[in-house]
Motif scaffolding. Structure first.
Motif, PDB file in Angstrom:
ATOM      1  N   GLY A   1      10.932  -3.432   4.464  1.00 15.42           N
ATOM      2  CA  GLY A   1       9.864  -4.347   3.792  1.00 15.42           C
ATOM      3  C   GLY A   1       8.373  -3.859   4.506  1.00 15.42           C
ATOM      4  O   GLY A   1       7.485  -4.487   4.430  1.00 15.42           O
ATOM      5  N   GLY A   2       8.445  -2.737   4.835  1.00 13.63           N
ATOM      6  CA  GLY A   2       7.042  -2.071   5.482  1.00 13.63           C
ATOM      7  C   GLY A   2       6.087  -1.541   4.259  1.00 13.63           C
ATOM      8  O   GLY A   2       5.123  -0.942   4.796  1.00 13.63           O
ATOM      9  N   ALA A   3       6.567  -1.318   3.108  1.00 13.92           N
ATOM     10  CA  ALA A   3       5.828  -0.827   2.024  1.00 13.92           C
ATOM     11  C   ALA A   3       4.713  -1.673   1.589  1.00 13.92           C
ATOM     12  O   ALA A   3       5.158  -2.626   1.123  1.00 13.92           O
ATOM     13  N   PRO A   4       3.656  -1.277   1.632  1.00 12.66           N
ATOM     14  CA  PRO A   4       2.405  -2.280   1.021  1.00 12.66           C
ATOM     15  C   PRO A   4       2.939  -2.517  -0.580  1.00 12.66           C
ATOM     16  O   PRO A   4       3.340  -1.439  -1.001  1.00 12.66           O
ATOM     17  N   PRO A   5       2.536  -3.639  -0.943  1.00 14.91           N
ATOM     18  CA  PRO A   5       3.347  -3.858  -2.431  1.00 14.91           C
ATOM     19  C   PRO A   5       2.560  -3.060  -3.560  1.00 14.91           C
ATOM     20  O   PRO A   5       3.457  -2.870  -4.677  1.00 14.91           O
ATOM     21  N   ARG A   6       1.581  -2.350  -3.279  1.00 13.09           N
ATOM     22  CA  ARG A   6       0.880  -1.763  -4.349  1.00 13.09           C
ATOM     23  C   ARG A   6       1.114  -0.055  -4.144  1.00 13.09           C
ATOM     24  O   ARG A   6       0.469   0.517  -4.654  1.00 13.09           O
ATOM     25  N   LEU A   7       1.564   0.054  -2.843  1.00 14.53           N
ATOM     26  CA  LEU A   7       1.894   1.692  -2.723  1.00 14.53           C
ATOM     27  C   LEU A   7       2.374   2.481  -3.734  1.00 14.53           C
ATOM     28  O   LEU A   7       3.467   2.185  -4.167  1.00 14.53           O
ATOM     29  N   GLU A   8       1.625   3.746  -3.840  1.00  9.16           N
ATOM     30  CA  GLU A   8       2.213   4.493  -5.191  1.00  9.16           C
ATOM     31  C   GLU A   8       2.534   5.614  -4.710  1.00  9.16           C
ATOM     32  O   GLU A   8       3.297   6.479  -5.286  1.00  9.16           O
ATOM     33  N   ALA A   9       1.860   6.197  -3.673  1.00  6.04           N
ATOM     34  CA  ALA A   9       1.867   7.695  -3.379  1.00  6.04           C
ATOM     35  C   ALA A   9       1.889   7.822  -1.562  1.00  6.04           C
ATOM     36  O   ALA A   9       1.323   7.146  -1.118  1.00  6.04           O
ATOM     37  N   ALA A  10       2.834   8.659  -1.236  1.00 10.65           N
ATOM     38  CA  ALA A  10       2.722   9.002   0.383  1.00 10.65           C
ATOM     39  C   ALA A  10       2.855  10.486   0.357  1.00 10.65           C
ATOM     40  O   ALA A  10       3.929  11.100  -0.186  1.00 10.65           O
TER      41      ALA A  10
END
Length: 84
Positions: free
Chosen positions: A61-70
């Motif tokens: 649950g740590g992913a920001p909802p709009r995260l597209e790339a890491a």
């Protein structure tokens, strides 16, 4: 008043470790940077432990909802870390 959102976070070369990546994930779980679309942790010597900590943070649950790339380039991540 318009709310400003952080869209990208670049933390390259500060020599983050697995513990630092876990702390970043904990901050994300608290709702910090909900508009974040990209994060770069390149050139940090994270290794497999750091990649696993980052993956664990995102999976729990740590992913920001709009995260597209890491981006995790040049971190000495081997097969175990890549599979995480």
């Amino acid at each position: 008043m318009r709310r400003r959102l952080l869209l990208a976070l670049v933390a390259s070369k500060p020599r983050r470790c697995a513990r630092g990546v876990a702390a970043l994930g904990a901050a994300f779980r608290r709702g910090v940077a909900p508009g974040l679309r990209g994060v770069s942790l390149s050139v940090n010597r994270l290794g497999d432990a750091g990649a696993e900590a980052f993956a664990d943070a995102l999976e729990t649950g740590g992913a920001p909802p709009r995260l597209e790339a890491a981006l995790l380039a040049f971190n000495g991540i081997g097969d175990e870390g890549a599979l995480a």
